[in-house]
Structures are given as C-alpha cells and as structure tokens.
Design a protein around this motif. Structure first.
Motif, PDB file in Angstrom:
ATOM      1  N   GLY A 111       0.770  -1.237   0.000  1.00  0.00           N
ATOM      2  CA  GLY A 111       0.000   0.000   0.000  1.00  0.00           C
ATOM      3  C   GLY A 111       0.793   1.274   0.000  1.00  0.00           C
ATOM      4  N   LYS A 112       2.105   1.203  -0.193  1.00  0.00           N
ATOM      5  CA  LYS A 112       2.867   2.441  -0.144  1.00  0.00           C
ATOM      6  C   LYS A 112       4.063   2.520  -1.077  1.00  0.00           C
ATOM      7  N   THR A 113       4.770   1.449  -1.314  1.00  0.00           N
ATOM      8  CA  THR A 113       6.016   1.500  -2.057  1.00  0.00           C
ATOM      9  C   THR A 113       5.845   0.983  -3.482  1.00  0.00           C
ATOM     10  N   PRO A 114       6.053   1.833  -4.501  1.00  0.00           N
ATOM     11  CA  PRO A 114       6.012   1.331  -5.873  1.00  0.00           C
ATOM     12  C   PRO A 114       7.284   0.535  -6.187  1.00  0.00           C
ATOM     13  N   ILE A 115       7.100  -0.615  -6.824  1.00  0.00           N
ATOM     14  CA  ILE A 115       8.226  -1.447  -7.228  1.00  0.00           C
ATOM     15  C   ILE A 115       8.020  -1.887  -8.673  1.00  0.00           C
ATOM     16  N   CYS A 116       9.081  -2.226  -9.334  1.00  0.00           N
ATOM     17  CA  CYS A 116       9.001  -2.833 -10.665  1.00  0.00           C
ATOM     18  C   CYS A 116       9.046  -4.348 -10.467  1.00  0.00           C
ATOM     19  N   ALA A 117       7.951  -5.009 -10.780  1.00  0.00           N
ATOM     20  CA  ALA A 117       7.837  -6.451 -10.540  1.00  0.00           C
ATOM     21  C   ALA A 117       8.843  -7.258 -11.344  1.00  0.00           C
ATOM     22  N   CYS A 118       9.293  -6.732 -12.478  1.00  0.00           N
ATOM     23  CA  CYS A 118      10.201  -7.497 -13.336  1.00  0.00           C
ATOM     24  C   CYS A 118      11.593  -7.667 -12.732  1.00  0.00           C
ATOM     25  N   ILE A 119      11.977  -6.798 -11.803  1.00  0.00           N
ATOM     26  CA  ILE A 119      13.310  -6.893 -11.206  1.00  0.00           C
ATOM     27  C   ILE A 119      13.249  -7.116  -9.695  1.00  0.00           C
ATOM     28  N   THR A 120      12.081  -7.459  -9.175  1.00  0.00           N
ATOM     29  CA  THR A 120      11.905  -7.617  -7.744  1.00  0.00           C
ATOM     30  C   THR A 120      11.674  -9.083  -7.396  1.00  0.00           C
ATOM     31  N   VAL A 121      12.300  -9.521  -6.323  1.00  0.00           N
ATOM     32  CA  VAL A 121      12.067 -10.871  -5.807  1.00  0.00           C
ATOM     33  C   VAL A 121      11.328 -10.758  -4.482  1.00  0.00           C
ATOM     34  N   VAL A 122      10.758 -11.847  -4.039  1.00  0.00           N
ATOM     35  CA  VAL A 122      10.053 -11.886  -2.762  1.00  0.00           C
ATOM     36  C   VAL A 122      11.083 -11.638  -1.659  1.00  0.00           C
ATOM     37  N   PRO A 123      10.871 -10.588  -0.866  1.00  0.00           N
ATOM     38  CA  PRO A 123      11.868 -10.241   0.152  1.00  0.00           C
ATOM     39  C   PRO A 123      11.755 -11.106   1.408  1.00  0.00           C
ATOM     40  N   ALA A 124      12.849 -11.190   2.125  1.00  0.00           N
ATOM     41  CA  ALA A 124      12.872 -11.897   3.404  1.00  0.00           C
ATOM     42  C   ALA A 124      12.370 -10.963   4.502  1.00  0.00           C
ATOM     43  N   GLY A 125      12.030 -11.536   5.631  1.00  0.00           N
ATOM     44  CA  GLY A 125      11.711 -10.738   6.799  1.00  0.00           C
ATOM     45  C   GLY A 125      10.242 -10.425   7.021  1.00  0.00           C
ATOM     46  N   LYS A 126       9.373 -10.944   6.181  1.00  0.00           N
ATOM     47  CA  LYS A 126       7.935 -10.724   6.364  1.00  0.00           C
ATOM     48  C   LYS A 126       7.207 -12.051   6.224  1.00  0.00           C
ATOM     49  N   LYS A 127       6.048 -12.134   6.861  1.00  0.00           N
ATOM     50  CA  LYS A 127       5.219 -13.334   6.739  1.00  0.00           C
ATOM     51  C   LYS A 127       4.207 -13.196   5.616  1.00  0.00           C
ATOM     52  N   GLU A 128       3.855 -11.941   5.282  1.00  0.00           N
ATOM     53  CA  GLU A 128       2.901 -11.701   4.196  1.00  0.00           C
ATOM     54  C   GLU A 128       3.169 -10.342   3.557  1.00  0.00           C
ATOM     55  N   LEU A 129       2.782 -10.242   2.307  1.00  0.00           N
ATOM     56  CA  LEU A 129       2.894  -9.004   1.533  1.00  0.00           C
ATOM     57  C   LEU A 129       1.599  -8.790   0.770  1.00  0.00           C
ATOM     58  N   THR A 130       1.279  -7.541   0.528  1.00  0.00           N
ATOM     59  CA  THR A 130       0.152  -7.211  -0.334  1.00  0.00           C
ATOM     60  C   THR A 130       0.697  -6.478  -1.546  1.00  0.00           C
ATOM     61  N   ILE A 131       0.336  -6.971  -2.715  1.00  0.00           N
ATOM     62  CA  ILE A 131       0.723  -6.348  -3.980  1.00  0.00           C
ATOM     63  C   ILE A 131      -0.537  -5.771  -4.596  1.00  0.00           C
ATOM     64  N   ASN A 132      -0.560  -4.463  -4.765  1.00  0.00           N
ATOM     65  CA  ASN A 132      -1.715  -3.799  -5.387  1.00  0.00           C
ATOM     66  C   ASN A 132      -1.386  -3.524  -6.847  1.00  0.00           C
ATOM     67  N   LEU A 133      -2.160  -4.123  -7.724  1.00  0.00           N
ATOM     68  CA  LEU A 133      -1.994  -3.906  -9.157  1.00  0.00           C
ATOM     69  C   LEU A 133      -2.824  -2.716  -9.566  1.00  0.00           C
ATOM     70  N   TYR A 134      -2.237  -1.846 -10.298  1.00  0.00           N
ATOM     71  CA  TYR A 134      -3.012  -0.731 -10.843  1.00  0.00           C
ATOM     72  C   TYR A 134      -2.650  -0.618 -12.301  1.00  0.00           C
ATOM     73  N   SER A 135      -3.574  -0.113 -13.072  1.00  0.00           N
ATOM     74  CA  SER A 135      -3.350  -0.082 -14.510  1.00  0.00           C
ATOM     75  C   SER A 135      -2.949   1.307 -14.965  1.00  0.00           C
ATOM     76  N   ASP A 136      -2.021   1.340 -15.877  1.00  0.00           N
ATOM     77  CA  ASP A 136      -1.557   2.575 -16.489  1.00  0.00           C
ATOM     78  C   ASP A 136      -2.192   2.639 -17.881  1.00  0.00           C
ATOM     79  N   PRO A 137      -3.014   3.611 -18.154  1.00  0.00           N
ATOM     80  CA  PRO A 137      -3.699   3.669 -19.438  1.00  0.00           C
ATOM     81  C   PRO A 137      -2.746   3.790 -20.631  1.00  0.00           C
ATOM     82  N   ILE A 138      -1.509   4.187 -20.409  1.00  0.00           N
ATOM     83  CA  ILE A 138      -0.535   4.306 -21.482  1.00  0.00           C
ATOM     84  C   ILE A 138      -0.095   2.931 -21.950  1.00  0.00           C
ATOM     85  N   TRP A 139      -0.020   1.966 -21.019  1.00  0.00           N
ATOM     86  CA  TRP A 139       0.393   0.617 -21.374  1.00  0.00           C
ATOM     87  C   TRP A 139      -0.826  -0.183 -21.723  1.00  0.00           C
TER      88      TRP A 139
END
Length: 79
Positions: free
Chosen positions: A51-79
């Motif tokens: 809910g706060k940090t934008p990341i590029c999914a293509c270069i990101t791996v599942v990070p250590a140190g958490k039990k759960e993550l929420t990924i919010n997908l949003y659409s860019d009308p340009i793509w």
C-alpha cells in the motif's frame, strides 16, 4: 521460508518462497502484470507493495523478513 502474497484488486493469495521472482509468483497465481523492458526502466510492471512503495515487478524478488505481503496492481492507461 514461505511468505503469503496477497494480490489486489483480484483478492488472490498465493504462497511464495523468499527470493522467488515477483513476476513468477504472479503468473503462478493467474495474475497478469504487463511488462515492457524486463529491466525496470520502463515501469510497465510497476505495482504497489504493502500500500505504499512502488516497485518494478520485473526486477523484484520476494523479500525476506515478512510473513505476508500485499501487492496492489493498478493499470496505467498508457500501457
């Protein structure tokens, strides 16, 4: 270590291993994340982490140190 990844707005949760590529986790969950360059520079695959940090999914791996993550997908009308 296994982490629960919750994808919004689809409300789909899947288990993932630390270090697993985020695009691979999404694909396994049946989630489509658009890609462009696959190097993180075009930002076509940008999603929001916990809910706060934008990341590029293509270069990101599942990070250590958490039990759960929420990924919010949003659409860019340009793509």
């Amino acid at each position: 270590m296994t982490i629960q990844i919750h994808f919004l707005p689809d409300d789909i949760t899947v288990s993932a291993e630390v270090g697993e590529p985020m695009l691979q986790v999404a694909q396994r969950a049946g989630i489509f994340i658009p890609t462009g360059c696959l190097m993180g520079s075009c930002h076509a695959c940008e999603v929001e982490l916990d809910g706060k940090t934008p990341i590029c999914a293509c270069i990101t791996v599942v990070p250590a140190g958490k039990k759960e993550l929420t990924i919010n997908l949003y659409s860019d009308p340009i793509w």
